[in-house]
Design an enzyme around this catalytic site. Structure first.
Site, PDB file in Angstrom:
ATOM      1  N   GLN A   1     -23.466  24.007  13.825  1.00  0.00           N
ATOM      2  CA  GLN A   1     -22.407  24.807  14.434  1.00  0.00           C
ATOM      3  C   GLN A   1     -22.299  26.193  13.789  1.00  0.00           C
ATOM      4  O   GLN A   1     -22.774  26.416  12.683  1.00  0.00           O
ATOM      5  CB  GLN A   1     -21.039  24.130  14.292  1.00  0.00           C
ATOM      6  CG  GLN A   1     -20.999  22.699  14.769  1.00  0.00           C
ATOM      7  CD  GLN A   1     -21.011  21.714  13.607  1.00  0.00           C
ATOM      8  OE1 GLN A   1     -21.774  21.867  12.673  1.00  0.00           O
ATOM      9  NE2 GLN A   1     -20.166  20.708  13.697  1.00  0.00           N
TER      10      GLN A   1
ATOM     11  N   TYR B   1       1.678 -12.999  -8.809  1.00  0.00           N
ATOM     12  CA  TYR B   1       0.774 -14.101  -8.486  1.00  0.00           C
ATOM     13  C   TYR B   1      -0.646 -13.754  -8.913  1.00  0.00           C
ATOM     14  O   TYR B   1      -1.327 -14.521  -9.569  1.00  0.00           O
ATOM     15  CB  TYR B   1       0.710 -14.322  -6.970  1.00  0.00           C
ATOM     16  CG  TYR B   1       1.876 -14.998  -6.326  1.00  0.00           C
ATOM     17  CD1 TYR B   1       1.889 -16.384  -6.190  1.00  0.00           C
ATOM     18  CD2 TYR B   1       2.930 -14.268  -5.818  1.00  0.00           C
ATOM     19  CE1 TYR B   1       2.944 -17.006  -5.566  1.00  0.00           C
ATOM     20  CE2 TYR B   1       3.991 -14.896  -5.185  1.00  0.00           C
ATOM     21  CZ  TYR B   1       3.993 -16.262  -5.060  1.00  0.00           C
ATOM     22  OH  TYR B   1       5.023 -16.870  -4.444  1.00  0.00           O
TER      23      TYR B   1
ATOM     24  N   ASN C   1      -1.000 -16.653   2.999  1.00  0.00           N
ATOM     25  CA  ASN C   1      -0.644 -17.268   1.723  1.00  0.00           C
ATOM     26  C   ASN C   1      -1.246 -16.579   0.521  1.00  0.00           C
ATOM     27  O   ASN C   1      -2.448 -16.601   0.317  1.00  0.00           O
ATOM     28  CB  ASN C   1      -1.060 -18.735   1.724  1.00  0.00           C
ATOM     29  CG  ASN C   1      -0.245 -19.517   2.715  1.00  0.00           C
ATOM     30  OD1 ASN C   1       0.901 -19.175   2.987  1.00  0.00           O
ATOM     31  ND2 ASN C   1      -0.823 -20.548   3.274  1.00  0.00           N
TER      32      ASN C   1
ATOM     33  N   GLY D   1       3.902 -21.954   1.054  1.00  0.00           N
ATOM     34  CA  GLY D   1       2.545 -21.768   1.544  1.00  0.00           C
ATOM     35  C   GLY D   1       1.589 -22.828   1.040  1.00  0.00           C
ATOM     36  O   GLY D   1       0.618 -23.177   1.698  1.00  0.00           O
TER      37      GLY D   1
END
Lengths: 254, 554
Positions: free
Chosen positions: B150, B336, B485, B449
């Protein structure tokens, strides 16, 4: 053919027998302490003692319910008949030989009570029912052998404690300090289960001795009374369950 | 022997008390015990003053009872000597974790064979090593966002996109020799001999481009942008390198190849209810995670170590970023995930399994892949793990949530079964067996879960038809039972990888992914996941995505 006799839980160890006792509706839970109806209501914190029950629908007999065989089969609980709202009680049980555990509580409730809904997590266990029913259930849960004042506590929120080391006075840790050990050796609720201060201290009696806790517990621990990691029959039962479920999923057409 | 436990060092430092004592003595200290919380408080006050809107205020916690009513534990990143605060492991506070995900999201692997066929057969162009090198020269100019072909075109500032580049790789040593070193991911140099041989055989004579678009672009757009951005610049570079007509229909073939026919997304799109484009975490299969992580290249003879690096990577991405933020929000999911890669706890449980396997089965990958093996190793590792929580109250307090204990115990069990058998489905079976046994022994497991997938998981472990299940390597975060979960997905990735690392497979699912992420030019070192996370926690990691060039100095 011999008549089938429900066993409720495998094993002949102390822990297995305690689980069987808590689950078997033919065996009554031993009452160890007295907590008045008013004090139960205070700890739960859903209504003031003496306050009328709030209802979410008119009494069933005024509702003109359609004919339904299930309705004829199932007798509504008192709270349901009256149209009470549903409320909860939630318990935390220490892993240091509290008398019950979340799953054992859940199984026990399903065998021994009607009209209840339980939720079982690792650190807390919740039971919900119509308000006047849940108050009766909660009274049982506080007065009988499934409760130990230092190692169990009612906690609506901020429940942590089940796995934490104990305080120097032997109580389970509670960030909100809902209970305290009195100079007279009794444990008192000074806040309700959600943590709002009470106008009076509510006694739930004295903690049990270590020996008594070990005799009543439903957790299998290697440092328990029988020094066994888990009941051998329970272990074999779990293996069988795992194997059977695996084979079923493997599509063996069994 | 207490001294043998890998987690003792961390526990002793975390609690500064006897790790076997059942009594806690430090109560009610509040947030002042934590340097990080104090820092947060100071910033909260500063920000409130500057902007005139209140912000972080630890005293609103529980109506005036702040965090820290018990010990606010520091965390040791497993296998490193780095200690940090829990806050430092939230991905918002950890630049290495952010870059880990940015690297994946900004990567697309694009084959060059299709384009070369078009050039030679349809357009009559000659493709030689020289033209390929020239094309790569042009592409490394264009890919960050610079113009070729271009005229009068805006471009991106090179200083903002310096992490963007393209390299190639092939299984053919002769072709590889002709590629300039700066553009080559060199399989022979990066992989142990045996792994290099496997990878080269799998890849063959094909030539692949490992494209890494700018971090800033995927942060502003999304993972679906990656192949679009890449395909546009690849097409433009082809036009320039081979002097093609910009409007000719054949050029569309380059775009089609780069976007579809020869493009390998790292993650697939998701259905409407969890709608995300390609290259977003919800579509990233567990087996691919095992290939992105490179620890098996570094530790070919220690498959346990390599698998644990996959777990760390997976829990961070799937739990902390995917479920914890894309799908949910907030901060709880970090708690977790970190359990699986801190304090050497999962390492201890897993190496206990390795010791047992070595003694009983004569080494890794030698046990028969049978239910008896799963039950034998599963019982051993599960009971060992749970007994450690009983023997060491500080260990229990460290993993104060049942979900943490369930995830870590089941991961050790699953990885051990995978390592023993070299079979991911056996590993998965070990995971679910652990869950059943754990629940019965302690009378508790994880959050709700765990009642969903872990109580019915035994049943779908060996169901591998399309609608019923899949081999574990092909399952992912969007597998029906796994989709919501926390505390599972990263561990599954580790279990699936362990099976292959155990039998010295060079890759789990995809040789081209394995080679792509071996590239040392990436900002994140995928062979040292936990070390990198530790650098992020200690604020020693340099990420991409710099913006200081275009904003006022502070």
């Amino acid at each position: 053919m011999a008549e089938y006799k429900k066993q409720y839980y495998p094993g002949a160890s102390i822990v297995s027998k305690n689980r069987q006792k808590q689950m078997d509706p033919a065996q009554n839970l031993e009452k160890l302490r007295e907590v008045s109806d008013e004090d139960v209501v205070l700890i739960m914190g859903h209504r003031a003692p003496g306050e009328a029950y709030k209802s979410v629908h008119p009494p069933l007999e005024e509702m003109g319910e359609p004919d339904c065989p299930i309705r004829e089969l199932v007798e509504p609980t008192e709270g349901t008949k009256a149209g009470d709202r549903i409320r909860y009680s939630q318990f935390t049980d220490s892993m240091y030989f509290a008398p019950s555990t979340p799953y054992v509580r859940a199984w026990m409730m399903h065998y021994k009570y009607r009209g209840i809904d339980v939720g079982t997590l690792s650190g807390r266990w919740i039971v919900e029912a119509r308000e006047r029913d849940i108050e009766k259930v909660t009274k049982d849960l506080l007065e009988t052998e499934v409760y130990e004042p230092a190692l169990c506590s009612m906690r609506g929120a901020t429940v942590h404690g089940h796995s934490l080391r104990l305080l120097e006075n032997g109580m389970m840790f509670d960030m909100l300090r809902r209970t305290e050990l009195g100079k007279d050796g009794n444990v008192y609720y000074v806040k309700n289960q959600i943590g709002e201060p009470l106008d009076k201290r509510v006694s739930v009696g004295k903690p049990l001795s270590d020996d008594e806790r070990m005799k009543r517990t439903t957790i299998y621990r290697k440092d328990g009374m029988e020094k066994e990691s888990i009941d051998k029959e329970v272990l074999e039962f779990i293996k069988r369950i795992h194997k059977s479920r695996s084979m079923a999923g493997f599509q063996l057409k069994v | 022997m207490v001294e043998d436990k890998k987690f003792i060092k961390a526990l002793s430092k975390k609690f500064t008390e006897d790790p076997k004592s059942r009594t806690m003595t430090k109560v009610g200290l509040g947030i002042d015990q934590s340097a990080r919380k104090r820092e947060f408080k100071e910033w909260g006050e500063k920000i409130a003053k500057e902007r005139g809107i209140s912000g972080y205020d630890p005293m609103v916690h529980l109506g005036g009872i702040p965090l820290g009513q018990r010990v606010l534990m520091p965390y040791k990143i497993s296998t490193t000597d780095a200690y940090c605060e829990g806050d430092d492991l939230h991905f918002v506070n950890n630049a290495a974790m952010q870059q880990f995900w940015d690297e994946i999201r900004r990567t697309i692997i694009v084959g060059l064979d299709t384009a070369h066929n078009v050039l030679e057969k349809r357009l009559g162009k000659e493709v030689t090593p020289e033209t390929i090198n020239e094309y790569l020269h042009i592409l490394n100019h264009a890919m960050p966002g610079a113009a070729v072909v271009q005229e009068h075109m805006v471009e991106t500032h090179p200083g903002l996109v310096d992490d963007c580049y393209v390299k190639v790789f092939t299984g053919d040593d002769k072709i590889a020799d002709e590629i300039e070193d700066q553009y080559l991911v060199d399989i022979n140099k990066l992989f142990p001999e045996d792994q290099a041989k496997q990878l080269k055989e799998a890849i063959g004579k094909s030539l692949w481009q490992a494209v890494h678009i700018p971090t800033t672009v995927v942060r502003t757009c999304d993972g679906g942008t990656t192949k679009r951005w890449s395909a546009m610049q690849i097409s433009m570079a082809m036009i320039d390198a081979y002097r093609l007509c910009a409007g000719e229909a054949a050029v569309g073939d380059f775009a089609f190849a780069a976007k579809h026919a020869a493009a390998f997304d790292l993650a697939s799109i998701l259905p409407a209810r969890r709608a995300r484009g390609p290259n977003e975490p919800g579509g990233l299969q567990f087996g691919i995670m095992g290939d992105i992580v490179q620890a098996n290249r570094l530790y070919p003879d220690d498959p346990a170590r390599a698998s644990l690096e996959v777990v760390a990577a997976g829990t961070m991405l799937y739990d902390q970023i995917w479920l914890g933020s894309y799908m949910s929000g907030g901060v709880g999911f970090t708690q977790y995930a970190t359990a699986a890669y801190t304090d050497d706890i999962l390492d201890d449980f897993t190496y206990h399994g390795v010791d047992y396997i070595n003694k009983k089965y004569g080494g890794i990958g030698k046990a028969p892949a049978t239910m008896d093996t799963v039950l034998d190793i599963g019982t051993e590792v599960t009971l060992y793990a749970l007994e450690q929580y009983e023997e060491f109250p500080t260990l229990l307090e460290d993993h104060f949530g049942g979900s943490q204990r369930a995830a870590v115990g089941a991961a050790a069990t699953g990885i051990s079964c995978s390592l023993a058998t070299g079979h991911a489905q056996a590993g998965l079976s070990g995971w679910y067996y652990h869950m059943l046994l754990h629940k019965e022994k302690h009378g508790r497991l994880g959050f709700y879960g765990y009642d969903l997938q872990d109580q019915c998981g035994s049943t779908n472990t060996f169901s591998i038809r399309g609608d019923e299940g899949a081999p574990l390597e092909l399952r992912g975060p969007n597998y029906p039972n796994y989709a919501m979960n926390v505390g599972h997905q990263g561990e599954y990735a580790g279990i699936s990888a362990a099976a292959h690392y155990a039998v010295k497979d060079a890759y789990v699912l995809s040789p081209i992914v394995k080679v792509t992420f071996a590239d040392p030019s990436l900002k994140f070192d995928f062979a040292r996941v936990r070390e990198e996370f530790a650098k992020g926690a200690l604020r020693e990691f340099y990420p991409a995505g710099e913006r200081s060039l275009i904003i006022p100095a502070r």
